[in-house]
Design a protein around this motif. Structure first.
Motif, PDB file in Angstrom:
ATOM      1  N   CYS A 111       0.838  -1.213   0.000  1.00 33.91           N
ATOM      2  CA  CYS A 111       0.000   0.000   0.000  1.00 33.91           C
ATOM      3  C   CYS A 111       0.869   1.258   0.000  1.00 33.91           C
ATOM      4  N   GLU A 112       2.088   1.104  -0.404  1.00 38.51           N
ATOM      5  CA  GLU A 112       3.049   2.206  -0.424  1.00 38.51           C
ATOM      6  C   GLU A 112       2.566   3.325  -1.354  1.00 38.51           C
ATOM      7  N   LYS A 113       2.747   4.560  -0.888  1.00 39.08           N
ATOM      8  CA  LYS A 113       2.421   5.763  -1.666  1.00 39.08           C
ATOM      9  C   LYS A 113       0.969   5.791  -2.137  1.00 39.08           C
ATOM     10  N   SER A 114       0.087   5.189  -1.362  1.00 39.26           N
ATOM     11  CA  SER A 114      -1.330   5.223  -1.724  1.00 39.26           C
ATOM     12  C   SER A 114      -1.864   6.640  -1.582  1.00 39.26           C
ATOM     13  N   ARG A 115      -2.835   6.968  -2.395  1.00 35.06           N
ATOM     14  CA  ARG A 115      -3.454   8.299  -2.308  1.00 35.06           C
ATOM     15  C   ARG A 115      -4.290   8.426  -1.055  1.00 35.06           C
ATOM     16  N   ALA A 119     -10.163   2.725   6.403  1.00 32.49           N
ATOM     17  CA  ALA A 119     -10.547   1.436   6.988  1.00 32.49           C
ATOM     18  C   ALA A 119     -11.558   1.704   8.096  1.00 32.49           C
ATOM     19  N   LYS A 120     -12.760   1.169   7.957  1.00 36.03           N
ATOM     20  CA  LYS A 120     -13.805   1.407   8.969  1.00 36.03           C
ATOM     21  C   LYS A 120     -13.450   0.810  10.319  1.00 36.03           C
ATOM     22  N   THR A 121     -12.856  -0.388  10.313  1.00 36.59           N
ATOM     23  CA  THR A 121     -12.595  -1.089  11.561  1.00 36.59           C
ATOM     24  C   THR A 121     -11.106  -1.223  11.863  1.00 36.59           C
ATOM     25  N   LEU A 122     -10.326  -1.682  10.884  1.00 35.68           N
ATOM     26  CA  LEU A 122      -8.948  -2.044  11.159  1.00 35.68           C
ATOM     27  C   LEU A 122      -8.079  -1.840   9.922  1.00 35.68           C
ATOM     28  N   LEU A 123      -6.897  -1.274  10.132  1.00 29.51           N
ATOM     29  CA  LEU A 123      -5.873  -1.195   9.089  1.00 29.51           C
ATOM     30  C   LEU A 123      -4.656  -1.939   9.602  1.00 29.51           C
ATOM     31  N   TYR A 124      -4.193  -2.912   8.817  1.00 30.30           N
ATOM     32  CA  TYR A 124      -3.014  -3.687   9.178  1.00 30.30           C
ATOM     33  C   TYR A 124      -1.942  -3.442   8.127  1.00 30.30           C
ATOM     34  N   CYS A 125      -0.819  -2.863   8.539  1.00 34.58           N
ATOM     35  CA  CYS A 125       0.310  -2.585   7.646  1.00 34.58           C
ATOM     36  C   CYS A 125       1.470  -3.472   8.065  1.00 34.58           C
ATOM     37  N   GLY A 126       1.412  -4.747   7.719  1.00 33.55           N
ATOM     38  CA  GLY A 126       2.412  -5.705   8.173  1.00 33.55           C
ATOM     39  C   GLY A 126       3.502  -6.005   7.168  1.00 33.55           C
ATOM     40  N   GLY A 127       3.297  -5.633   5.916  1.00 29.99           N
ATOM     41  CA  GLY A 127       4.323  -5.879   4.906  1.00 29.99           C
ATOM     42  C   GLY A 127       5.416  -4.827   4.974  1.00 29.99           C
ATOM     43  N   SER A 130       4.887  -1.267   3.659  1.00 25.58           N
ATOM     44  CA  SER A 130       3.549  -1.428   3.092  1.00 25.58           C
ATOM     45  C   SER A 130       2.685  -0.164   3.087  1.00 25.58           C
ATOM     46  N   CYS A 131       2.761   0.682   4.089  1.00 24.09           N
ATOM     47  CA  CYS A 131       1.893   1.873   4.133  1.00 24.09           C
ATOM     48  C   CYS A 131       2.703   3.171   4.159  1.00 24.09           C
ATOM     49  N   ILE A 132       3.960   3.090   3.813  1.00 24.44           N
ATOM     50  CA  ILE A 132       4.833   4.253   3.874  1.00 24.44           C
ATOM     51  C   ILE A 132       4.466   5.269   2.784  1.00 24.44           C
TER      52      ILE A 132
END
Length: 144
Positions: A111-115, A119-127, A130-132
């Motif tokens: 999910c890198e560089k996503s616009r 997440a209504k309940t939970l966001l998991y950034c385990g890779g 992944s969310c940088i």
């Protein structure tokens, strides 16, 4: 009555076949390279993007889940699910807009560089990574 049992069994088989066929029609599989690339996919009950770049630059609206398992499978896409969004492939949801009940970014740079990620309940950034560098993250309850 023994004569009615085979007829009831046949009716049940026909009903189950119709039900199974109906379910299969409302779910979509994008299993090959670029097969669903650039499409607008709406009102499906679930979608699996399991081929490399299979749903890249695609707009997806699902009544249930979106599953992006292959390398760059949902990259640069807009994904909106009433259920969960799974970004398990490497770079699978990179540079995308992602919305779901639970958003799971477990692939490397998934999910890198996503616009945006909502997440209504939970966001998991385990890779890894992944969310940088994501522009906008909104989480209803928990962020991991």
């Amino acid at each position: 009555n023994q004569n009615s049992c085979p007829a009831m069994a046949l009716s049940l088989i026909v009903a189950l076949s119709y039900f199974t066929a109906h379910i299969a029609e409302s779910q979509q599989e994008c299993t090959d390279f670029n097969i669903c690339n650039g499409q607008d996919i709406n009102n499906v009950d679930g979608i699996s993007c399991s081929g490399r770049s299979s749903c890249e630059s695609t707009t997806i609206q699902s009544n249930d889940y979106i599953n992006c398992t292959a390398f760059q499978s949902c990259r640069r896409s807009t994904t909106k699910a009433k259920g969960n969004v799974y970004c398990n492939g490497g770079s699978s949801c990179q540079r995308s807009r992602i919305r779901g009940r639970i958003v799971q970014c477990s692939g490397k740079e998934s999910c890198e560089k996503s616009r945006s990620i909502v997440a209504k309940t939970l966001l998991y950034c385990g890779g890894e990574r992944s969310c940088i560098e994501t522009d906008n993250i909104k989480v209803g309850k928990r962020l991991y």
